[in-house]
Design a protein around this motif. Structure first.
Motif, PDB file in Angstrom:
ATOM      1  N   PRO A   1      86.136  20.257  -4.633  1.00 51.38           N
ATOM      2  CA  PRO A   1      86.555  19.087  -5.425  1.00 51.38           C
ATOM      3  C   PRO A   1      85.532  17.954  -5.450  1.00 51.38           C
ATOM      4  O   PRO A   1      85.438  17.228  -6.440  1.00 51.38           O
ATOM      5  N   VAL A   2      84.784  17.806  -4.369  1.00 58.34           N
ATOM      6  CA  VAL A   2      83.859  16.676  -4.268  1.00 58.34           C
ATOM      7  C   VAL A   2      82.470  17.025  -4.810  1.00 58.34           C
ATOM      8  O   VAL A   2      81.809  16.214  -5.440  1.00 58.34           O
ATOM      9  N   GLU A   3      82.054  18.245  -4.578  1.00 51.43           N
ATOM     10  CA  GLU A   3      80.692  18.644  -4.936  1.00 51.43           C
ATOM     11  C   GLU A   3      80.489  18.869  -6.430  1.00 51.43           C
ATOM     12  O   GLU A   3      79.375  19.016  -6.907  1.00 51.43           O
ATOM     13  N   ASN A   4      81.591  18.957  -7.155  1.00 48.08           N
ATOM     14  CA  ASN A   4      81.482  19.298  -8.574  1.00 48.08           C
ATOM     15  C   ASN A   4      81.973  18.177  -9.478  1.00 48.08           C
ATOM     16  O   ASN A   4      82.783  17.354  -9.080  1.00 48.08           O
TER      17      ASN A   4
ATOM     18  N   LEU B   1      92.346  20.557  -2.233  1.00 48.08           N
ATOM     19  CA  LEU B   1      91.748  21.839  -1.854  1.00 48.08           C
ATOM     20  C   LEU B   1      90.798  22.375  -2.921  1.00 48.08           C
ATOM     21  O   LEU B   1      90.964  22.092  -4.106  1.00 48.08           O
ATOM     22  N   ALA B   2      89.825  23.166  -2.460  1.00 52.24           N
ATOM     23  CA  ALA B   2      88.937  23.861  -3.396  1.00 52.24           C
ATOM     24  C   ALA B   2      89.778  24.906  -4.126  1.00 52.24           C
ATOM     25  O   ALA B   2      90.763  25.401  -3.586  1.00 52.24           O
ATOM     26  N   ARG B   3      89.417  25.224  -5.353  1.00 50.55           N
ATOM     27  CA  ARG B   3      90.183  26.202  -6.143  1.00 50.55           C
ATOM     28  C   ARG B   3      89.291  27.335  -6.601  1.00 50.55           C
ATOM     29  O   ARG B   3      88.112  27.136  -6.854  1.00 50.55           O
TER      30      ARG B   3
ATOM     31  N   CYS C   1      90.889  19.329 -10.580  1.00 51.47           N
ATOM     32  CA  CYS C   1      90.480  20.111  -9.409  1.00 51.47           C
ATOM     33  C   CYS C   1      89.192  19.610  -8.801  1.00 51.47           C
ATOM     34  O   CYS C   1      88.927  19.834  -7.617  1.00 51.47           O
ATOM     35  N   SER C   2      88.331  18.996  -9.611  1.00 53.46           N
ATOM     36  CA  SER C   2      87.083  18.487  -9.057  1.00 53.46           C
ATOM     37  C   SER C   2      86.620  17.272  -9.836  1.00 53.46           C
ATOM     38  O   SER C   2      86.957  17.105 -11.007  1.00 53.46           O
ATOM     39  N   GLY C   3      85.813  16.452  -9.156  1.00 49.98           N
ATOM     40  CA  GLY C   3      85.153  15.326  -9.787  1.00 49.98           C
ATOM     41  C   GLY C   3      86.068  14.235 -10.286  1.00 49.98           C
ATOM     42  O   GLY C   3      87.209  14.098  -9.847  1.00 49.98           O
ATOM     43  N   LYS C   4      85.521  13.497 -11.236  1.00 50.90           N
ATOM     44  CA  LYS C   4      86.224  12.335 -11.762  1.00 50.90           C
ATOM     45  C   LYS C   4      86.464  12.515 -13.246  1.00 50.90           C
ATOM     46  O   LYS C   4      85.599  13.002 -13.967  1.00 50.90           O
ATOM     47  N   PHE C   5      87.639  12.109 -13.671  1.00 53.36           N
ATOM     48  CA  PHE C   5      87.955  12.149 -15.094  1.00 53.36           C
ATOM     49  C   PHE C   5      87.869  10.738 -15.644  1.00 53.36           C
ATOM     50  O   PHE C   5      88.392   9.799 -15.057  1.00 53.36           O
TER      51      PHE C   5
ATOM     52  N   ALA D   1      83.530  10.631  -3.823  1.00 52.23           N
ATOM     53  CA  ALA D   1      83.971  11.390  -2.644  1.00 52.23           C
ATOM     54  C   ALA D   1      85.087  10.655  -1.900  1.00 52.23           C
ATOM     55  O   ALA D   1      86.099  11.250  -1.525  1.00 52.23           O
ATOM     56  N   SER D   2      84.911   9.331  -1.739  1.00 53.98           N
ATOM     57  CA  SER D   2      85.911   8.612  -0.956  1.00 53.98           C
ATOM     58  C   SER D   2      87.243   8.541  -1.704  1.00 53.98           C
ATOM     59  O   SER D   2      88.307   8.596  -1.096  1.00 53.98           O
ATOM     60  N   GLU D   3      87.169   8.441  -3.038  1.00 52.87           N
ATOM     61  CA  GLU D   3      88.403   8.425  -3.828  1.00 52.87           C
ATOM     62  C   GLU D   3      89.138   9.758  -3.692  1.00 52.87           C
ATOM     63  O   GLU D   3      90.354   9.805  -3.533  1.00 52.87           O
ATOM     64  N   ILE D   4      88.380  10.845  -3.756  1.00 51.29           N
ATOM     65  CA  ILE D   4      89.016  12.180  -3.680  1.00 51.29           C
ATOM     66  C   ILE D   4      89.570  12.418  -2.278  1.00 51.29           C
ATOM     67  O   ILE D   4      90.697  12.883  -2.119  1.00 51.29           O
ATOM     68  N   ASN D   5      88.787  12.045  -1.276  1.00 52.32           N
ATOM     69  CA  ASN D   5      89.208  12.340   0.096  1.00 52.32           C
ATOM     70  C   ASN D   5      90.437  11.571   0.552  1.00 52.32           C
ATOM     71  O   ASN D   5      91.078  11.951   1.525  1.00 52.32           O
ATOM     72  N   ARG D   6      90.757  10.501  -0.156  1.00 48.03           N
ATOM     73  CA  ARG D   6      91.964   9.771   0.253  1.00 48.03           C
ATOM     74  C   ARG D   6      93.196  10.254  -0.527  1.00 48.03           C
ATOM     75  O   ARG D   6      94.284   9.732  -0.387  1.00 48.03           O
ATOM     76  N   ARG D   7      93.001  11.282  -1.326  1.00 46.91           N
ATOM     77  CA  ARG D   7      94.151  11.789  -2.100  1.00 46.91           C
ATOM     78  C   ARG D   7      94.925  12.884  -1.374  1.00 46.91           C
ATOM     79  O   ARG D   7      94.339  13.723  -0.686  1.00 46.91           O
TER      80      ARG D   7
END
Ligand code: G4P
Length: 531
Positions: free
Chosen positions: A291-294, A280-282, A321-325, A6-12
């Motif tokens: 993006p964070v929940e999935n 953003l959510a897609r 769009c979501s999660g971590k690769f 979550a923190s990685e995504i939210n700082r993007r």
């Protein structure tokens, strides 16, 4: 699990820069990178030569590097943020890819040349941003040169683009008389000093507007008087700042500065990062994907064919769009219904490519594509099967009738144009009510014609002749039950169809578009096609 990333995504923050060529997009990007410490000296984002190359050089460059140099994504860190900038190539490189890039961004920075105002390419790209309702931030550049009247510039943006403006700062003079900007929130004047070009140590001195004596002694009585008058006018006339409206793309915060002399750039970056959104959510077939929940999901927004004949491979660019690769994990390619590992996931940083092991929602990665991906395809976790909304087809503006020189090569010709069209480099159409007897090719940027010619020759051994057509506007017909025979347009209008048989109309000018709408009540025409 979500907390881990979550923190990685939210700082993007993932955004595109849109502008007309020469407004200063490259210079501004260079300055951003400079602040982020990604480069030591401005000027190395991309070779100027590659941005301004002639057609023939372009082919050489593509061949040499394998992958297009025109389509970079830059990632850098600044103040705890992880920033992805998507470049939207202009000049001759302007193509459908330029539009598609905007599908991968969460917001856009619009750079406007203060002496030119809103120009053609900005207008086109802006339309796509509006369609997506993404936030748009305006940077009015080149204030160190004589600029148009500030109120007129804002008025032009509002009228031409149909978006409300809210100046965050206000310029004091321009050109030789440029004194700096007044920051409305801080109620202070930031004084301009022509910094040594290419350095970030530009000194900015701030003086409160209330300290009139000091201000007058620095900027002069006349400039001070004009400023206070304008502020008064502005407070009464301009839209109030409202973050909700910015986020929904209805209001654009406006900043004035000079990218070249580095004035107002960092201030803009800081405000921008606070105002713009996290990834953003897609929209997918199962609803909005947070993006964070999935877990991992992505969609392909661009496919870059390799111009090198020896390597028929392609690179598929996807937006996570979501999660971590994670490079070692298996993912599902939904449209191909296959579970696979993505080969050679890489990130493109300026001219270099680096292999990466992990990436997060908001990031863009390019993966090796053996020819299985199409634009708009979804990738997700193996146990899932979601599909993101397709990417629209953007209106080409140049059309040509295409014929193969050697009629014996009909089969290769059709195969070639069809495949190149599937990659999304060109769009092909046919005469209404006939087959592929005559192929009409539509492109967004004229360079694509050269690409088509070159590739058909090199990859399919087919020589073609292009006969330019006078049309500049294409419209998709939204009405499902239209009787094309009854449709009456202007004499220069042409009825065509795409390969799926969808009817379209070609026009020479926008006046004809209007006339046709007038003559056919209820007709709905669209500038974007659905895939
Ligand atoms: P682009 O990517 O939007 O096409 O524009 P780019 O940054 O390449 O800038 C176009 C020209 O405008 C460049 O000049 C650049 O130096 C200049 N420029 C950019 N920002 C400013 C500014 O704030 N003030 C002034 N006065 N000029 C600016 P050039 O002569 O075409 O290139 P170069 O020889 O300087 O590299």
């Amino acid at each position: 699990m979500a907390e881990n990333y979550a923190s990685e995504i939210n700082r993007r923050r993932t955004f595109a820069i849109i502008s007309h060529p020469d407004a200063g997009k490259t210079t501004l990007t260079e300055k951003f990178l400079l602040y982020g410490g990604a480069i030591n000296l401005a000027g190395s984002v991309k070779g100027k030569a590659t941005a301004r190359h002639a057609v023939s050089d372009w082919m050489e460059i593509e061949k040499e590097r394998g992958i297009s140099v025109t389509s970079s994504v830059l990632q850098f860190e600044y103040d705890g943020f992880c920033i992805n900038i998507l470049d939207t190539p202009g000049h001759q490189d302007f193509s459908e890819d330029t539009y598609r890039t905007l599908m991968a961004a969460d917001s856009a920075v619009m750079v406007i040349d203060a002496s030119k105002g809103v120009e053609a390419q900005t207008r086109k790209l802006f339309k796509v941003c509006v369609m997506r309702k993404i936030p748009i931030f305006t940077f009015i550049n080149k204030m160190d040169r004589d600029a148009n009247d500030t109120f007129e510039l804002l008025d032009e943006i509002e009228k031409e683009l149909g978006i409300a403006t809210c100046p965050v700062n206000w310029p004091i003079g321009s050109g030789k008389g440029f004194k700096g900007v007044y920051d409305r929130e801080k109620n202070s004047v930031f004084l301009y000093s022509d910094t040594e070009k290419g350095t970030k140590e530009g000194e900015t001195t701030a003086v409160s507007l209330d300290d009139s004596e000091k201000l007058i002694s620095i900027i002069g009585e006349e400039a001070y008087g004009k400023l206070t008058d304008e502020i008064e006018l502005l407070d009464g006339a301009s839209a109030e700042f409202n973050l909700e409206e910015v986020r929904s793309g209805d209001l654009t915060p406006v900043f004035f500065g000079s990218a070249l002399t580095n004035f107002g750039v960092e201030d803009f970056l800081q405000h921008f990062l606070q105002m713009t959104t996290t990834p953003l959510a897609r929209k997918a077939d199962v609803g909005m994907i947070d993006p964070v929940e999935n877990e991992f999901s992505a969609f392909v927004f661009k496919i870059q064919a390799n111009m090198n004949k020896a390597h028929r491979d392609r690179v598929a660019f996807m937006r996570i769009c979501s999660g971590k690769f994670d490079a070692s994990m298996e993912v599902r390619h939904v449209q191909g219904d296959k579970v696979m590992r993505l080969s050679q996931p890489q990130q493109i940083m300026a001219d270099e490519r680096k292999i990466l092991n992990e990436a997060y929602a908001g990031d863009i990665i390019g993966v090796f594509d053996p020819g299985i991906f199409s634009i708009g395809d979804t990738l997700c976790m193996p146990k899932q099967k979601i599909q993101y909304e397709g990417i629209p087809t953007f209106a080409p503006e140049h059309f040509a009738r295409v014929r193969q020189v050697d009629t014996m090569k009909r089969k290769q010709f059709i195969k070639g144009v069809t495949q190149i069209a599937q990659e999304g480099a060109i769009q092909i159409f046919q005469e209404f009510n006939t087959g592929l007897e005559e192929v009409i090719v539509g492109v967004v940027g004229v360079l694509q014609f050269d690409v088509l010619k070159y590739r058909l020759n090199n990859e399919y051994n087919v020589e073609i002749r292009l006969e330019p057509l006078p049309y500049e506007h294409i419209r998709w017909i939204e009405n499902k039950d239209i009787d094309m025979k009854k449709l009456t347009g202007t004499s220069d209008m042409k009825k065509i169809q795409d390969l799926k048989g969808n009817p379209l109309l070609l026009f020479v000018n926008s006046w004809s578009v209007g006339m046709t709408l007038e003559r056919n009540e209820g007709l709905i025409l669209s500038e974007f096609g659905r895939n």
